[in-house]
Design an enzyme around this catalytic site. Structure first.
Site, mmCIF file in Angstrom:
data_model
loop_
_atom_site.group_PDB
_atom_site.id
_atom_site.type_symbol
_atom_site.label_atom_id
_atom_site.label_comp_id
_atom_site.label_asym_id
_atom_site.label_seq_id
_atom_site.Cartn_x
_atom_site.Cartn_y
_atom_site.Cartn_z
ATOM 1 N N GLN A 241 0.828 -1.201 0.000
ATOM 2 C CA GLN A 241 0.000 0.000 0.000
ATOM 3 C C GLN A 241 0.865 1.255 0.000
ATOM 4 O O GLN A 241 2.058 1.220 0.293
ATOM 5 C CB GLN A 241 -0.924 0.012 1.218
ATOM 6 C CG GLN A 241 -0.219 -0.119 2.546
ATOM 7 C CD GLN A 241 -1.133 -0.584 3.662
ATOM 8 O OE1 GLN A 241 -2.343 -0.613 3.544
ATOM 9 N NE2 GLN A 241 -0.551 -0.965 4.790
ATOM 10 N N ASP A 315 -0.454 -8.280 11.517
ATOM 11 C CA ASP A 315 -0.713 -7.324 10.435
ATOM 12 C C ASP A 315 0.243 -7.639 9.290
ATOM 13 O O ASP A 315 1.449 -7.809 9.502
ATOM 14 C CB ASP A 315 -0.519 -5.887 10.917
ATOM 15 C CG ASP A 315 -0.996 -4.868 9.899
ATOM 16 O OD1 ASP A 315 -2.081 -4.297 10.096
ATOM 17 O OD2 ASP A 315 -0.290 -4.648 8.893
ATOM 18 N N ALA A 350 -3.113 -12.772 7.928
ATOM 19 C CA ALA A 350 -3.963 -13.264 9.016
ATOM 20 C C ALA A 350 -4.733 -14.519 8.611
ATOM 21 O O ALA A 350 -4.988 -15.397 9.445
ATOM 22 C CB ALA A 350 -4.938 -12.171 9.448
ATOM 23 N N ASP A 367 -9.589 -5.561 13.116
ATOM 24 C CA ASP A 367 -9.615 -4.209 12.558
ATOM 25 C C ASP A 367 -9.042 -4.219 11.146
ATOM 26 O O ASP A 367 -8.132 -3.469 10.813
ATOM 27 C CB ASP A 367 -8.815 -3.272 13.469
ATOM 28 C CG ASP A 367 -9.043 -1.803 13.136
ATOM 29 O OD1 ASP A 367 -10.024 -1.499 12.435
ATOM 30 O OD2 ASP A 367 -8.237 -0.961 13.577
#
Length: 505
Positions: A241, A315, A350, A367
């Site tokens: 990203q 993460d 994950a 999240d």
């Protein structure tokens, strides 16, 4: 003469290798940039690959009408491919906020680049057909073509984007394209016509790209400044990203791939609502798992409970967690939570990690980013929640950020219904976060030893959440949606709901 032909052949075959590598790089740049700016990476990559391959076919078809001065034409096209492909990302970044028809420009550039690349291979084969036996010609051309494509696909995510960024990558490979044209102008000057003019064109085009590359960081800063309309104080591209941090008066904002992740002015509302209902209801909070949440803000809230002995954060993006471990501004927001001795940070997928984990958790805080594409949608699937249940203690509490029940009610209730197929007690609530609007959460309990009405523990230093869960549990009619399907891996209906609802805004 034979050696000369051999040199000629291998020089042009090396050009094929370069064409394939650079052509695929331009395609990957367009796809990545489109997913950054427009979202829905699966759709954007699918459309761009389709347009690129179609345009290559168009280019190949029209190559049969080119019958004169083939070598000169080939060099001219090589220059054009380098110039257009190299500058494409610069043009798209600069025009994103100003051009009326950005997507048209995006696909037009992909189409033109694909047509030019599609012209090159047939031209090359026509140039070599009288010098090389046909079966050797075909096998050699396509061998070099596929090797170049493989190299590009490996280098792009692992090396090029992290080191050069999107703009730098396209400009760099544009320079490589034009370098081949310059080399051909010098080594094949006897076979080329008007070689001095051709060489001048190539060198001038190369210099344009070099100058643009030198100022690429300034161009990116200018375009992102227009895009965000705020003072940008930090930017970084990871393999996953584009991270942008902005500052406006007392407000810091974090954007991931052009999507707002949090505003420092009101993120406490989001994170208190995410963490504290689950932490207050759980029978035990010794061992807590956080999936996503690489900013450490959810971990900050969890650490407020002294009973917590261990927190595991999973993460995918190491660039994200490293930033929130080391940047002084950001560690101020998360209270240095990711460096706390109770916290273990794992940079893993994950979905894969949950399948391999053997530890049991008392509370799980999820999240993840919104399910805007299929790679994220799998993290909200029935399969994932079935896997997750295996690592929960009895009566463990799970909470999931579930997008907005106001803007995306189908998406919201799809996630809620999917979790309800796995865990015995499921409920939903929402909170108002000014930067995002009305935002929703799904909460679930892995057993019947506690309930959503039960408050087992509280802390005093909260700004927003007051442990009155029922206050957050009411949904008005405009936040309700019926006839929702379960999100399974084989249908990914959630991604379609999400695209349909958020695409209207």
């Amino acid at each position: 003469m034979g050696k000369k032909f051999l040199k000629f052949e291998y020089l042009l075959l090396f050009a094929v290798f370069t064409i394939a590598t650079c052509g695929l790089i331009y395609e990957l740049v367009a796809g990545t940039l489109a997913s950054y700016l427009l979202g829905d990476s699966v759709k954007q990559f699918s459309f761009i690959i389709g347009v690129y391959l179609f345009s290559m076919g168009i280019g190949s078809y029209f190559s049969k009408f080119l019958t004169k001065d083939l070598l000169n034409t080939f060099v001219e096209i090589e220059i054009l491919v380098g110039l257009i492909g190299g500058l494409s990302s610069v043009v798209l970044f600069l025009l994103f906020e100003t051009a009326f028809a950005f997507q048209f420009i995006l696909y037009f550039l992909v189409f033109v680049t694909g047509c030019l690349v599609g012209l090159e291979i047939p031209l090359l084969m026509n140039i070599l057909k009288d010098k090389v036996e046909f079966k050797d010609l075909v096998s050699n051309v396509f061998t070099f073509d596929y090797i170049g494509a493989l190299l590009a696909s490996i280098l792009f995510p692992l090396l090029l984007v992290p080191k050069l960024g999107i703009i730098g990558t396209s400009l760099f490979f544009g320079m490589i394209n034009i370098s081949i044209a310059i080399v051909l102008c010098y080594l094949l000057k006897a076979e080329l016509k008007k070689v001095k003019l051709l060489r001048a064109k190539a060198i001038f085009s190369f210099l344009i790209l070099v100058v643009t590359f030198y100022f690429s960081e300034n161009i990116l800063a200018f375009s992102e400044g227009k895009l965000y309309g705020e003072n940008i104080i930090y930017t970084h591209s990871t393999p996953y990203q584009r991270i942008v941090l902005t500052h406006n008066k007392n407000d810091y904002r974090l954007y991931l791939n052009n999507n707002l992740q949090f505003s420092s002015a009101d993120e406490y509302r989001y994170h208190e609502a995410l963490v504290h209902p689950a932490m207050s209801m759980a029978k035990k909070v010794d061992n807590v798992l956080v999936l996503g949440g690489g900013d450490g803000l959810a971990v900050r809230e969890i650490l407020k409970y002294k009973e917590v002995k261990k927190i595991t954060l999973v993460d995918l993006d190491e660039g994200m967690t490293r930033l929130f471990k080391t940047n002084q501004v950001l560690t101020g927001f998360n209270k240095n939570s990711l460096n706390n001795p109770k916290v273990t940070v794992l940079n893993k997928d994950a979905y894969v990690w949950a399948k391999e984990s053997r530890e049991k958790y008392d509370v799980v805080v999820i999240d993840f980013p919104d399910p805007s594409n299929y790679s994220l949608g799998k993290l909200y699937s029935l399969n994932f929640y079935n896997t997750l249940q295996k690592i929960l203690t009895t009566d463990a509490v799970v909470v999931v950020q579930t997008t907005s029940p106001y803007f995306a009610p189908k998406s919201f209730w799809c996630i809620n219904k999917t979790i309800g197929q796995v865990l015995p007690q499921v409920d939903a609530y929402h909170a108002y976060v000014p930067s995002f609007g009305e935002w929703g959460y799904t909460i679930a309990i892995n057993g019947f030893g506690t309930s959503f009405a039960k408050v087992n523990r509280t802390i005093n230093d909260l700004k927003f959440y007051n442990y009155n869960y029922k206050k957050f549990n009411y949904f008005s009619n405009d936040m309700i949606s019926n006839d929702i399907e379960i999100n399974r891996l084989d249908n990914q209906i959630l991604v379609r709901y999400f695209d349909e609802e958020w695409g209207k805004l």
